[in-house]
Design a protein around this motif. Structure first.
Motif, PDB file in Angstrom:
ATOM      1  N   ARG A  54       0.837  -1.203   0.000  1.00  0.00           N
ATOM      2  CA  ARG A  54       0.000   0.000   0.000  1.00  0.00           C
ATOM      3  C   ARG A  54       0.867   1.247   0.000  1.00  0.00           C
ATOM      4  O   ARG A  54       1.991   1.232   0.491  1.00  0.00           O
ATOM      5  CB  ARG A  54      -0.895   0.012   1.232  1.00  0.00           C
ATOM      6  CG  ARG A  54      -1.748  -1.238   1.311  1.00  0.00           C
ATOM      7  CD  ARG A  54      -3.104  -0.935   1.796  1.00  0.00           C
ATOM      8  NE  ARG A  54      -3.998  -2.046   1.493  1.00  0.00           N
ATOM      9  CZ  ARG A  54      -5.204  -1.876   1.028  1.00  0.00           C
ATOM     10  NH1 ARG A  54      -5.670  -0.668   0.808  1.00  0.00           N
ATOM     11  NH2 ARG A  54      -5.961  -2.905   0.771  1.00  0.00           N
ATOM     12  N   PHE A  55       0.315   2.322  -0.545  1.00  0.00           N
ATOM     13  CA  PHE A  55       0.979   3.616  -0.446  1.00  0.00           C
ATOM     14  C   PHE A  55       0.947   4.063   1.015  1.00  0.00           C
ATOM     15  O   PHE A  55       0.190   3.532   1.826  1.00  0.00           O
ATOM     16  CB  PHE A  55       0.293   4.644  -1.348  1.00  0.00           C
ATOM     17  CG  PHE A  55       0.470   4.364  -2.811  1.00  0.00           C
ATOM     18  CD1 PHE A  55       1.675   4.638  -3.457  1.00  0.00           C
ATOM     19  CD2 PHE A  55      -0.567   3.819  -3.556  1.00  0.00           C
ATOM     20  CE1 PHE A  55       1.839   4.376  -4.801  1.00  0.00           C
ATOM     21  CE2 PHE A  55      -0.419   3.566  -4.904  1.00  0.00           C
ATOM     22  CZ  PHE A  55       0.797   3.840  -5.535  1.00  0.00           C
ATOM     23  N   ALA A  56       1.740   5.076   1.355  1.00  0.00           N
ATOM     24  CA  ALA A  56       1.820   5.554   2.740  1.00  0.00           C
ATOM     25  C   ALA A  56       0.455   5.980   3.270  1.00  0.00           C
ATOM     26  O   ALA A  56       0.174   5.827   4.455  1.00  0.00           O
ATOM     27  CB  ALA A  56       2.817   6.708   2.839  1.00  0.00           C
ATOM     28  N   ASP A  57      -0.421   6.502   2.381  1.00  0.00           N
ATOM     29  CA  ASP A  57      -1.748   6.962   2.817  1.00  0.00           C
ATOM     30  C   ASP A  57      -2.785   5.839   2.870  1.00  0.00           C
ATOM     31  O   ASP A  57      -3.955   6.086   3.138  1.00  0.00           O
ATOM     32  CB  ASP A  57      -2.243   8.099   1.921  1.00  0.00           C
ATOM     33  CG  ASP A  57      -2.466   7.669   0.468  1.00  0.00           C
ATOM     34  OD1 ASP A  57      -2.376   6.460   0.155  1.00  0.00           O
ATOM     35  OD2 ASP A  57      -2.729   8.559  -0.362  1.00  0.00           O
ATOM     36  N   GLY A  58      -2.361   4.601   2.614  1.00  0.00           N
ATOM     37  CA  GLY A  58      -3.256   3.451   2.722  1.00  0.00           C
ATOM     38  C   GLY A  58      -3.887   3.001   1.423  1.00  0.00           C
ATOM     39  O   GLY A  58      -4.518   1.943   1.375  1.00  0.00           O
ATOM     40  N   ARG A  59      -3.748   3.782   0.341  1.00  0.00           N
ATOM     41  CA  ARG A  59      -4.312   3.353  -0.943  1.00  0.00           C
ATOM     42  C   ARG A  59      -3.618   2.093  -1.435  1.00  0.00           C
ATOM     43  O   ARG A  59      -2.410   1.942  -1.276  1.00  0.00           O
ATOM     44  CB  ARG A  59      -4.140   4.448  -2.006  1.00  0.00           C
ATOM     45  CG  ARG A  59      -5.016   5.657  -1.824  1.00  0.00           C
ATOM     46  CD  ARG A  59      -4.725   6.722  -2.887  1.00  0.00           C
ATOM     47  NE  ARG A  59      -3.323   7.134  -2.800  1.00  0.00           N
ATOM     48  CZ  ARG A  59      -2.468   7.161  -3.828  1.00  0.00           C
ATOM     49  NH1 ARG A  59      -2.853   6.821  -5.034  1.00  0.00           N
ATOM     50  NH2 ARG A  59      -1.216   7.551  -3.653  1.00  0.00           N
TER      51      ARG A  59
END
Length: 146
Positions: free
Chosen positions: A83-88
């Motif tokens: 996942r990306f750092a923002d949770g996506r």
């Protein structure tokens, strides 16, 4: 031993610190760059790993500091949900055969990443990015530190 090194548990394999060397080529313009630095996979409370990469990116002769953060969450049977750092969501990762291909659509562009594990201390990725905005090849080699 074959070309690929099977990894039954991707998180256990990736944990720790790796040196990174990446080449970036823009196939449309012919421009080239390179990133050198380190990637650290640190354990998190949820059983996953925080992936933090930092170093220097040189593009057309200009050097700049660069970094990125990803989260590697445990998946079933030793796989990973990246996942990306923002949770996506970014992509899945299954290294049980020592090789995996992941796709990630980004707007109208498609990122296709081929992950290969060579041995206990070396793995690599080749990302091919195609679409109206990008035509890139990113090749990264990872070597375990310490």
């Amino acid at each position: 031993m074959g070309e690929f090194w099977p990894v039954p548990d991707a998180l256990a394999y990736l944990a720790g610190r790796w040196s990174v060397a990446r080449s970036v080529r823009d196939l449309a313009s012919g421009a080239e760059g390179e990133f050198t630095g380190t990637t650290e996979f640190r354990a998190e409370e949820d059983g996953g790993l925080l992936h933090h990469e930092s170093g220097t990116f040189v593009w057309q002769g200009v050097a700049r500091p660069a970094e990125r953060t990803l989260r590697f969450l445990p998946g079933p049977d030793g796989t990973v949900d990246v996942r990306f750092a923002d949770g996506r969501p970014f992509h899945g990762l299954d290294l049980t055969s020592g090789r995996y291909v992941a796709d990630h659509p980004c707007a109208a562009d498609l990122y296709r990443g081929a992950f290969t594990v060579r041995d206990a201390d070396h793995w690599r990725t080749v990302w091919r990015v195609r679409g109206p905005a990008k035509d890139l090849v990113l090749r990264t080699g990872y070597a375990r530190e310490g």
